[in-house]
Design an enzyme around this catalytic site. Structure first.
Site, PDB file in Angstrom:
ATOM      1  N   CYS A  84      49.058  38.224 -64.534  1.00 35.64           N
ATOM      2  CA  CYS A  84      49.674  37.773 -65.784  1.00 35.64           C
ATOM      3  C   CYS A  84      50.514  36.500 -65.590  1.00 35.64           C
ATOM      4  CB  CYS A  84      50.554  38.899 -66.331  1.00 35.64           C
ATOM      5  SG  CYS A  84      51.510  38.452 -67.804  1.00 35.64           S
ATOM      6  N   PRO A  85      50.399  35.492 -66.469  1.00 40.59           N
ATOM      7  CA  PRO A  85      49.540  35.414 -67.674  1.00 40.59           C
ATOM      8  C   PRO A  85      48.157  34.843 -67.412  1.00 40.59           C
ATOM      9  CG  PRO A  85      50.976  33.519 -67.625  1.00 40.59           C
ATOM     10  CD  PRO A  85      51.333  34.336 -66.401  1.00 40.59           C
ATOM     11  N   GLY A  86      47.834  34.505 -66.160  1.00 42.46           N
ATOM     12  CA  GLY A  86      46.470  34.095 -65.858  1.00 42.46           C
ATOM     13  C   GLY A  86      46.295  32.736 -65.236  1.00 42.46           C
ATOM     14  N   GLY A  87      47.355  32.157 -64.702  1.00 43.28           N
ATOM     15  CA  GLY A  87      47.256  30.832 -64.101  1.00 43.28           C
ATOM     16  C   GLY A  87      46.283  30.766 -62.936  1.00 43.28           C
ATOM     17  N   ASP A  91      47.161  43.458 -63.706  1.00 43.36           N
ATOM     18  CA  ASP A  91      48.578  43.299 -64.076  1.00 43.36           C
ATOM     19  C   ASP A  91      48.856  44.151 -65.305  1.00 43.36           C
ATOM     20  OD1 ASP A  91      51.190  42.214 -64.871  1.00 43.36           O
ATOM     21  OD2 ASP A  91      50.706  40.562 -63.533  1.00 43.36           O
ATOM     22  N   ASP A 121      49.728  36.290 -56.191  1.00 40.83           N
ATOM     23  CA  ASP A 121      50.979  35.530 -56.291  1.00 40.83           C
ATOM     24  C   ASP A 121      52.098  36.439 -56.791  1.00 40.83           C
ATOM     25  OD1 ASP A 121      52.594  33.235 -56.118  1.00 40.83           O
ATOM     26  OD2 ASP A 121      52.233  32.692 -58.209  1.00 40.83           O
ATOM     27  N   LYS A 152      56.589  34.958 -50.592  1.00 44.36           N
ATOM     28  CA  LYS A 152      57.900  34.513 -51.072  1.00 44.36           C
ATOM     29  C   LYS A 152      58.906  34.697 -49.941  1.00 44.36           C
ATOM     30  CE  LYS A 152      55.752  34.536 -55.083  1.00 44.36           C
ATOM     31  NZ  LYS A 152      55.291  33.314 -55.768  1.00 44.36           N
TER      32      LYS A 152
END
Length: 367
Positions: free
Chosen positions: A232-235, A251, A289, A318
């Protein structure tokens, strides 16, 4: 010949860059020490031997380093340059290098740059204007090829001048096959109009960084299946779809409705840590991610590979606020140990990309 190299990096990651370059130099038996200033976006590493910098630059490609964006042999540090003539002192440095035996007459390009900081950005306009007259002067002095080759040989010299102020600069060079081909070591991309989020640039940069154009065409096609964990949101899903991949977008959140128009997405409202590929579906790509501890993401990725659920992956780790380099090393070592224990042959690369922030991006595939 000077015994320093300069490495561009993201501002705030000077210590990590210094730790990595020190470790790499030690591995090669090229000892020295790093000099850093917080948030200056570059690191200087001084070798104990006069040939150390050149040897390192000929041996280590910047793509092998996680935190460095560019790697330049520093031949001179010039200060108090006369504003009426900043060109002559720079040309003189290169003339001295040519006299020492460097084949500068065949050098294939010139980059006049500054560090990637807010303070240094004001220098970029000057750098761009200064490039043309400096290039002309170097060619007149037979210190730069008249007609550079479209694809320079790997051992060809590339000239670099790095301004830290309008009257101060580092003068040096890099090897074409070892440097980043991009200005300031930065691959700049434009946000696609249809992309659901700016995070799409991270995956696009990763693909363009870790693969050649030919490899990209070979590894992405419309017969492949991918999984995007934490989609989400789909990048990131957007980047896979536009390369023809069918994507299971995992997601609990909502995906951009525009992605469904392609007919190449199935939204799975599930926990990314619990999701398993549908039975009978061979997954070629895993991307991830998710915002989670890097050690937990590493375990998740290892599970997918050791279970044979995917052949390739691009994922982000991260980083914590402290001991970031140590965390990266630990995660990558743990991942490689699990792959070796499973008897898998693999390729792995890691890089802090320009579009990353407090994270690094890792590409991995098994054969």
């Amino acid at each position: 010949m000077n015994n320093q190299i300069l490495l561009f990096c993201r501002a705030g990651f000077e210590k990590e860059t210094a730790a990595e370059i020190t470790a790499k130099a030690n591995e090669l038996g090229l000892f020295g020490y790093a000099k850093t200033t917080e948030n200056q976006a570059y690191v200087l590493f001084e070798f104990y031997t006069s040939e150390g910098a050149d040897t390192f630059a000929r041996t280590v490609a910047v793509k092998q380093l996680i935190f460095a964006r560019q790697l330049i042999v520093v031949s001179a540090s010039l200060t108090d340059l006369p504003l009426a003539d900043r060109i002559s002192p720079i040309v003189k440095v290169y003339q001295q290098l040519a006299e020492q035996g460097l084949p500068l007459a065949k050098s294939q390009g010139l980059l006049v740059e500054s560090a990637d900081t807010n303070e240094a950005k004001s220098l970029l306009t000057f750098c761009k204007k200064f490039t043309v007259p400096l290039r002309q002067a170097l060619r007149q002095a037979h210190l730069l090829a008249e007609k550079p080759q479209p694809t320079p040989p790997a051992n060809a010299l590339m000239l670099h001048v790095v301004f830290t102020a309008n009257n101060a600069c580092f003068v040096g060079y890099a090897y074409a096959g070892k440097q980043s081909p991009h200005f300031m070591g930065i691959l700049r991309l434009q946000l696609p109009k249809l992309a659901p989020s700016r995070s799409t640039l991270k995956l696009e940069e990763a693909i363009l960084t870790f693969m050649t154009e030919q490899e990209e065409k070979q590894r992405f096609n419309d017969s492949q299946v991918g999984v995007d964990l934490g989609a989400c949101p789909g990048g990131w899903t957007y980047q896979l779809i536009k390369r023809g991949v069918f994507v299971y977008a995992v997601d609990h959140g909502k995906m951009a409705t525009s992605l469904f128009d392609t007919g190449r997405i199935e939204h799975c409202s599930e926990d990314g840590f619990k999701f398993q590929p549908p039975k009978g579906k061979q997954v070629q790509w895993l991307v991830c991610d998710m915002v989670e501890k890097p050690s937990r993401i590493t375990q998740l990725i290892a599970k997918w590979f050791t279970n044979g659920w995917t052949q390739q992956a691009i994922f982000n780790l991260k980083l914590p606020m402290k001991k970031r380099y140590a965390e990266v090393q630990q995660c990558l070592e743990n991942l490689q140990t699990q792959l070796k224990d499973a008897g898998l042959r693999y390729q792995i690369q890691a890089k802090q990309l320009y579009h990353d922030r407090e994270e690094i991006t890792v590409y991995m595939r098994v054969y």
